[in-house]
Scaffold this motif. Structure first.
Motif, PDB file in Angstrom:
ATOM      1  N   SER A   1      -9.242  -6.130 -20.656  1.00  7.17           N
ATOM      2  CA  SER A   1     -10.423  -6.043 -19.812  1.00  7.17           C
ATOM      3  C   SER A   1     -11.101  -7.394 -19.654  1.00  7.17           C
TER       4      SER A   1
ATOM      5  N   THR B   1     -13.310  -8.807 -16.263  1.00  4.76           N
ATOM      6  CA  THR B   1     -14.742  -8.585 -16.157  1.00  4.76           C
ATOM      7  C   THR B   1     -15.498  -9.534 -17.072  1.00  4.76           C
TER       8      THR B   1
ATOM      9  N   ASN C   1     -20.794  -7.152 -19.066  1.00  3.06           N
ATOM     10  CA  ASN C   1     -20.382  -5.799 -18.689  1.00  3.06           C
ATOM     11  C   ASN C   1     -19.671  -5.098 -19.837  1.00  3.06           C
ATOM     12  N   MET C   2     -18.836  -5.834 -20.565  1.00  3.78           N
ATOM     13  CA  MET C   2     -18.120  -5.239 -21.691  1.00  3.78           C
ATOM     14  C   MET C   2     -19.091  -4.733 -22.749  1.00  3.78           C
TER      15      MET C   2
ATOM     16  N   ILE D   1     -20.749  -1.483 -21.456  1.00  8.74           N
ATOM     17  CA  ILE D   1     -19.815  -0.355 -21.479  1.00  8.74           C
ATOM     18  C   ILE D   1     -19.518   0.076 -22.913  1.00  8.74           C
TER      19      ILE D   1
ATOM     20  N   LEU E   1     -24.003   3.564 -15.918  1.00 13.18           N
ATOM     21  CA  LEU E   1     -22.757   2.811 -16.019  1.00 13.18           C
ATOM     22  C   LEU E   1     -22.130   2.588 -14.648  1.00 13.18           C
TER      23      LEU E   1
ATOM     24  N   MET F   1     -21.215  -0.908 -12.739  1.00 15.34           N
ATOM     25  CA  MET F   1     -19.869  -1.165 -12.223  1.00 15.34           C
ATOM     26  C   MET F   1     -19.882  -1.409 -10.712  1.00 15.34           C
TER      27      MET F   1
ATOM     28  N   THR G   1     -13.333  -7.322 -11.180  1.00 14.68           N
ATOM     29  CA  THR G   1     -14.388  -6.915 -12.100  1.00 14.68           C
ATOM     30  C   THR G   1     -14.380  -5.408 -12.296  1.00 14.68           C
ATOM     31  N   TYR G   2     -14.189  -4.681 -11.214  1.00 12.81           N
ATOM     32  CA  TYR G   2     -14.149  -3.214 -11.293  1.00 12.81           C
ATOM     33  C   TYR G   2     -12.975  -2.757 -12.152  1.00 12.81           C
TER      34      TYR G   2
ATOM     35  N   ASP H   1     -13.821  -3.339 -15.766  1.00 10.44           N
ATOM     36  CA  ASP H   1     -14.779  -2.350 -16.255  1.00 10.44           C
ATOM     37  C   ASP H   1     -14.096  -1.022 -16.564  1.00 10.44           C
TER      38      ASP H   1
ATOM     39  N   HIS I   1     -27.976  -5.222 -13.807  1.00  7.67           N
ATOM     40  CA  HIS I   1     -27.731  -5.083 -15.247  1.00  7.67           C
ATOM     41  C   HIS I   1     -28.966  -4.486 -15.928  1.00  7.67           C
TER      42      HIS I   1
END
Length: 299
Positions: A93, A97, A101-102, A105, A140, A144, A158-159, A162, A277
């Motif tokens: 991932s 991304t 974001n990580m 998630i 979430l 995303m 990026t999607y 995610d 975010h």
């Protein structure tokens, strides 16, 4: 202030340190993505952890082998969920991304734990858990989509990253649920050691397929960090925290991971924290709080 109160006070630093280590590892994942393949860093990480643990834990394992042997199949499954699939997908991932974001998630683990628990543990969640889970999913998806719902239809890098991280989080939730379901009667450090051994064995077919990247000056420090701190130090600190504070009080600190990760990624990688975010993160954390810190599971 009594000695007992002092012990409880300092115990709050244990989960805080563990979360800080795991948050930094999210940023390390993103940083090292350009210098080593996901399979390679994951394999090196567990090799290093094994080398460090072996002198201390192997004698215990040998003495307790008759008690460990009946649990080998379950330990292999736990290793596959928590150390191979979760870690491998997280490293993959990171190629697509951001660390920010990580981190967001990854905070989704409690919600997936509730969802997986419905099917594995056959429990019925309270209404607050259902509402909280729904809110977290909405938050979430908003992150995303980068604040624009139409972006969900565009399969950007990026999607994809995610989604991979979301799948990784699902496997880690499975890890926690099966750990609770089986409740293996053995010391945690021995369980960790056997799982590390299985993770190395499970990596071998992937290495034969993809090959193994060499260790060099650009990835060596990341491998050392991953093999020592998130693999050994953080789980040890977390186990101590759960022992001293209890699982519910310790789990509150999990909500700090997105904040820590975003801050570290901003200072180290120059990643930005945007309005989406903030909005998505608030919705995610509120949903998690609602689902996790109320009576959420009803038999």
């Amino acid at each position: 202030m009594t000695q007992k109160h002092k012990v409880v006070w300092w115990a709050f630093l244990l989960p805080l340190a563990a979360i800080l280590i795991w948050s930094l590892n999210m940023t390390v994942n993103r940083y090292v993505a350009d210098y080593i393949s996901p399979v390679s860093i994951s394999f090196y990480r567990w090799i290093l952890a094994l080398l460090i643990l072996t002198p201390f834990v192997l004698p215990q394992v040998i003495r307790s082998w008759s008690n460990i042997r009946p649990h080998l199949g379950k330990l292999a499954v736990l290793s596959a969920f928590g150390m191979v699939l979760y870690q491998g997908l997280a490293y993959t991932s990171a190629h697509y991304t951001t660390a920010t974001n990580m981190g967001l998630i990854n905070a989704f683990i409690p919600v997936f734990t509730i969802i997986v628990g419905i099917f594995v543990l056959h429990v019925r969640p309270a209404i607050t858990a259902i509402i909280g889970s729904f809110l977290s999913i909405c938050g979430l998806m908003y992150v995303m989509a980068q604040g624009q719902w139409g972006h969900l239809l565009n399969f950007s890098n990026t999607y994809i990253g995610d989604v991979l991280m979301l799948i990784a989080v699902f496997f880690y939730a499975c890890y926690g649920i099966f750990l609770k379901k089986w409740q293996l009667q053995m010391p945690l450090i021995q369980s960790l050691y056997i799982q590390v051994c299985f993770s190395i064995l499970l990596h071998i077919p992937m290495i034969l397929w993809t090959g193994l990247d060499p260790i060099n000056s650009q990835n060596a420090s990341s491998i050392v960090y991953a093999g020592i701190f998130p693999s050994i130090a953080a789980p040890f600190l977390w186990m101590l925290a759960v022992q001293l504070l209890g699982p519910n009080r310790s789990s509150i600190f999990m909500n700090l991971m997105p904040v820590f990760t975003a801050l570290i990624a901003y200072l180290w990688l120059g990643e930005s924290w945007t309005v989406y975010h903030t909005i998505g993160g608030i919705v995610i954390l509120f949903g998690i709080f609602l689902a996790q810190y109320t009576p959420k599971l009803k038999v």
